[in-house]
Enzyme design. Structure first.
Site, PDB file in Angstrom:
ATOM      1  N   ASP A 157     -17.467  36.856  55.004  1.00  0.00           N
ATOM      2  CA  ASP A 157     -16.154  37.329  55.414  1.00  0.00           C
ATOM      3  C   ASP A 157     -15.484  38.054  54.244  1.00  0.00           C
ATOM      4  O   ASP A 157     -16.067  38.971  53.677  1.00  0.00           O
ATOM      5  CB  ASP A 157     -15.328  36.150  55.946  1.00  0.00           C
ATOM      6  CG  ASP A 157     -14.008  36.544  56.549  1.00  0.00           C
ATOM      7  OD1 ASP A 157     -13.988  37.009  57.700  1.00  0.00           O
ATOM      8  OD2 ASP A 157     -12.985  36.380  55.862  1.00  0.00           O
ATOM      9  N   TYR A 259      -5.037  40.386  52.997  1.00  0.00           N
ATOM     10  CA  TYR A 259      -4.880  41.418  54.017  1.00  0.00           C
ATOM     11  C   TYR A 259      -3.759  42.383  53.645  1.00  0.00           C
ATOM     12  O   TYR A 259      -3.884  43.598  53.832  1.00  0.00           O
ATOM     13  CB  TYR A 259      -4.576  40.770  55.374  1.00  0.00           C
ATOM     14  CG  TYR A 259      -5.732  39.972  55.927  1.00  0.00           C
ATOM     15  CD1 TYR A 259      -6.691  40.572  56.734  1.00  0.00           C
ATOM     16  CD2 TYR A 259      -5.864  38.611  55.643  1.00  0.00           C
ATOM     17  CE1 TYR A 259      -7.753  39.843  57.249  1.00  0.00           C
ATOM     18  CE2 TYR A 259      -6.927  37.875  56.154  1.00  0.00           C
ATOM     19  CZ  TYR A 259      -7.861  38.498  56.952  1.00  0.00           C
ATOM     20  OH  TYR A 259      -8.917  37.776  57.449  1.00  0.00           O
ATOM     21  N   HIS A 317     -18.816  33.851  64.101  1.00  0.00           N
ATOM     22  CA  HIS A 317     -18.461  34.410  62.797  1.00  0.00           C
ATOM     23  C   HIS A 317     -18.731  33.449  61.637  1.00  0.00           C
ATOM     24  O   HIS A 317     -19.084  33.882  60.547  1.00  0.00           O
ATOM     25  CB  HIS A 317     -16.979  34.800  62.826  1.00  0.00           C
ATOM     26  CG  HIS A 317     -16.499  35.468  61.576  1.00  0.00           C
ATOM     27  ND1 HIS A 317     -16.830  36.768  61.249  1.00  0.00           N
ATOM     28  CD2 HIS A 317     -15.711  35.012  60.564  1.00  0.00           C
ATOM     29  CE1 HIS A 317     -16.257  37.085  60.102  1.00  0.00           C
ATOM     30  NE2 HIS A 317     -15.574  36.046  59.665  1.00  0.00           N
TER      31      HIS A 317
END
Length: 338
Positions: A157, A259, A317
């Site tokens: 990730d 982010y 994921h």
């Protein structure tokens, strides 16, 4: 022309941020009126870690100061053997690699780091400290502090996003690498801008640009998000390990700042190192990944030579926790290739 494009891109990002934030706010308002006395915004106190975080078979906790940041890591295995460095993603910490730590400590010196802003590592204030170039430098100095010139990188990730940049700058430090469930920044940007599938999958990256609201959302219903993300694959005590870690003061702002600091406007091109030999690499993507498109695989093979791409069947994921036996086997097959 470039300035005009940048302005338009910024406007689109802000509009999408407002759009997705409005949906979340509406859900919160409805929840408040349905259950006004539930205090769904309160996270219960967790003064003691669950027993699974105290198991010594995963490894021993240590700390090192690099790049002005104190990093926590867990190590296991024989330090005279080749080093594997495990780099986690969001919303995780070193514990995400527990199955791999146990398996590969038989043959390697394994180190799983809490990235800056996570777990027991330092959590610098503000957004700028979480730009990718800072984490790349963290990893470089961490490897140097471990007194190694070569390392096998295993990342997932956000850890993979950071490590693709690391490879583009420090391929000479890498023996082999395994990346999971995240392409490089240029590939992700291309997919978001050119495919509906990846655009829809990436909705939360726009929502996470909003101040404070993402942290509030994650904390709702006593960090219920971790139940939704992990409960299908790990037991209740292991879910509690994530809740214990992210219930701590300021434990969510640093991770969400990854982010905010590295949105689409800051996705610089990663140079392709044609002039040097690329280390052998493996890119694994869960068949049922809800966040990353399978189209990322071939694009990553164009960017990084000597890279294998595998779809891991039946997993989502968080594949290294979803089916650790299968993932460990694929990792070992790759690592043992001559």
């Amino acid at each position: 022309m470039a300035c005009w494009k940048a302005t338009l891109q910024l406007a689109i990002v802000k509009l999408l941020c407002v759009y997705y934030s409005a949906q979340v706010l509406l859900m919160i308002v409805v929840k408040f009126f349905i259950k006004p006395h539930s205090k769904f915004w309160v996270v219960k106190k967790r003064p003691y870690p669950p027993q699974c975080l105290l198991k010594h078979n995963y490894g021993v906790s240590k700390y090192v100061t690099v790049n002005g940041i104190k990093l926590h890591y867990v190590e296991n295995g024989d330090p005279s053997k080749p080093l594997i460095l495990f780099v986690h993603g969001f919303p995780e910490f070193w514990f995400s690699w527990r199955h791999q730590m146990e398996e590969f400590s038989k043959d390697y010196w394994v180190v799983a780091v809490d990235m800056r802003g996570y777990g027991d590592s330092d959590k610098p204030e503000g957004v700028e400290p979480y730009r990718i170039e800072n984490m790349v430098q963290d990893l470089k100095e961490l490897i140097n502090s471990l007194d190694r010139k070569k390392v096998t990188l295993v990342a997932h990730d956000w850890g993979a996003v950071i490590c693709w940049d690391f490879l583009s700058q420090h391929m000479d430090m890498v023996e082999k690498y395994i990346m999971m469930d995240a392409p490089s920044r240029p590939v992700l940007r291309k997919l978001i801008m050119t495919t509906k599938k990846q655009f829809k999958m990436s909705w939360y990256t726009f929502f996470f640009q909003m101040p404070q609201l993402p942290e509030f959302f994650i904390r709702m219903d006593d960090l219920r998000m971790f139940d939704a993300v992990f409960r299908k694959h790990i037991n209740a005590e292991e879910v509690e390990a994530f809740k214990y870690t992210f219930a701590k003061k300021d434990a969510l702002t640093g991770p969400v700042n990854y982010y905010r600091a590295n949105n689409s406007r800051s996705m610089k091109s990663v140079r392709v190192l044609d002039e040097i030999q690329h280390a052998p690499g493996l890119y694994l993507l869960g068949e049922k990944d809800m966040y990353i498109s399978e189209e990322s695989g071939p694009l990553m093979q164009e960017q990084f030579h000597n890279l294998e791409f595998r779809i891991v069947l039946g997993v989502d994921h968080f594949l290294q926790q979803h089916n650790p036996v299968l993932v460990n086997r694929l990792m070992r097959e790759f690592l043992e290739k001559k």
